[in-house]
Design an enzyme around this catalytic site. Structure first.
Site, PDB file in Angstrom:
ATOM      1  CE  LYS A  13      -3.801  -2.535   2.008  1.00  0.00           C
ATOM      2  NZ  LYS A  13      -4.496  -3.052   3.186  1.00  0.00           N
ATOM      3  CD  GLN A  65      -3.491  -4.764   6.196  1.00  0.00           C
ATOM      4  OE1 GLN A  65      -3.381  -3.757   5.510  1.00  0.00           O
ATOM      5  NE2 GLN A  65      -4.053  -5.871   5.743  1.00  0.00           N
ATOM      6  CG  ASP A  82     -10.033  -1.024   4.157  1.00  0.00           C
ATOM      7  OD1 ASP A  82      -9.631  -1.222   2.993  1.00  0.00           O
ATOM      8  OD2 ASP A  82      -9.448  -1.437   5.172  1.00  0.00           O
TER       9      ASP A  82
END
Ligand code: NDP
Length: 283
Positions: free
Chosen positions: A53, A97, A120
């Site tokens: 990322k 995460q 997300d």
């Protein structure tokens, strides 16, 4: 022999376009987007995702900071950090995460992220908006899958789509997006009897199980489109492999995504897009 849909190639070209757009932001808005990633613990898979990322952020011109916390971090400490980032005007996107260590309630953590910074698309308000067909931040993997299908002009309307997996991050949202594209969608899971029979009806087969090479060519209809979401270690070779047995599935499919280089790069690409969208909504 099916045509390979390269997520790697598609993601590279989309990221190039995003980089050109982001390059104009400094003069237009005085700064570029900022994505903050929180990593709790040292899970090797998570470390590698976070590194990927950060690399994509650099390519696109998005500022990235990764906050690395010990696996002993308490839920309260994590929630305090999220509260600080929520109110920090310089931060456009917050990504925690997953998976989190077992002593931390992931649902609670996701719900604590400001919906407008939820890159997300996992926040309950974003999920609700998705199911009500309201504007929202779409979850990255399902969004990337639809982009891959569209990139090859694959018709979804009126087609039979079968999704194996019903997780909140892949199976359920991709089913909803396929439904929104007017496919007729069947969702399968571990309690589905006659999985092979159901799969053989699929014009579009999306596989998100987390079991190496579980779907074999004899489960794929001739001319189907196969999207392999799985990321597994091949128990024999130790190399990355999908949930589909690529060699037998490619013989039957019209289009198929590889692992690695398929859905994975598109997921990260959509994360970049979501971060830019969150930034632009503020400006
Ligand atoms: P989950 O473990 O949350 O869900 C797996 C789903 O597969 C469940 O719904 C489960 O059913 C179903 N399942 C398990 N065994 C069977 C079976 N024998 N027959 C039919 N269905 C079965 O996984 P995720 O959705 O999070 O991820 C799936 C895969 O995709 C993983 O390999 C993951 O690493 C990968 N992934 C890849 C991403 C990418 O960017 N490429 C992003 C996210 C995930 P039940 O609900 O009944 O338990």
């Amino acid at each position: 022999m099916g045509e390979i849909i390269s997520g790697r190639t598609l993601a590279a070209s989309l990221k190039q376009k995003m980089a050109e757009e982001v390059a104009t932001f400094e003069s237009k808005y005085g700064r570029v987007p900022q994505l903050t990633v929180i990593l709790v613990g040292e899970d090797p898979g998570s470390v590698s995702y976070v590194t990927g990322k950060a690399k994509s952020c650099a390519e696109v011109g998005i500022n990235n900071s990764t906050v690395r916390l010990s696996d002993k971090t308490t839920e309260e400490e994590l929630l305090t950090l999220i509260a600080q980032l929520n109110t920090d005007d310089a931060v456009d996107g917050i990504l925690v995460q997953l998976p989190l260590p077992k002593h931390i309630d992931s649902d609670k953590v996701i719900a604590a992220i400001n919906q407008e910074k939820d890159v997300d698309g996992f926040h309950p308000l974003n999920v609700a908006a998705l199911w009500q067909k309201q504007p929202c931040t779409l979850p990255c993997t399902p969004k990337g899958i639809i982009k891959m299908l569209k990139s090859k002009n694959i018709a979804m309307a009126g087609k039979t789509a079968v999704v194996i997996g019903r997780s909140n991050i892949v199976g359920l949202p991709v089913s909803k997006l396929l439904l929104d594209e007017n496919a007729t969608v069947t969702i399968c899971h571990s309690r589905t009897p006659n999985l092979k029979e159901v799969c053989l009806k699929a014009d579009i087969l999306v596989v998100a199980i987390g079991r190496p090479k579980m779907v074999t060519g004899d489960m794929v209809k001739e001319g189907a489109v196969v999207i392999d979401v799985g990321v597994n270690r091949n128990p024999e070779t130790g190399k990355l492999c999908g949930d589909c047995d690529f060699d037998s599935c490619v013989e039957k499919a019209l289009f198929i995504t590889p692992v690695p280089g398929g859905v994975g790069p598109m997921t990260i690409c959509c994360l970049m897009e979501n971060t830019i969208e969150c930034f632009l909504k503020k400006h």
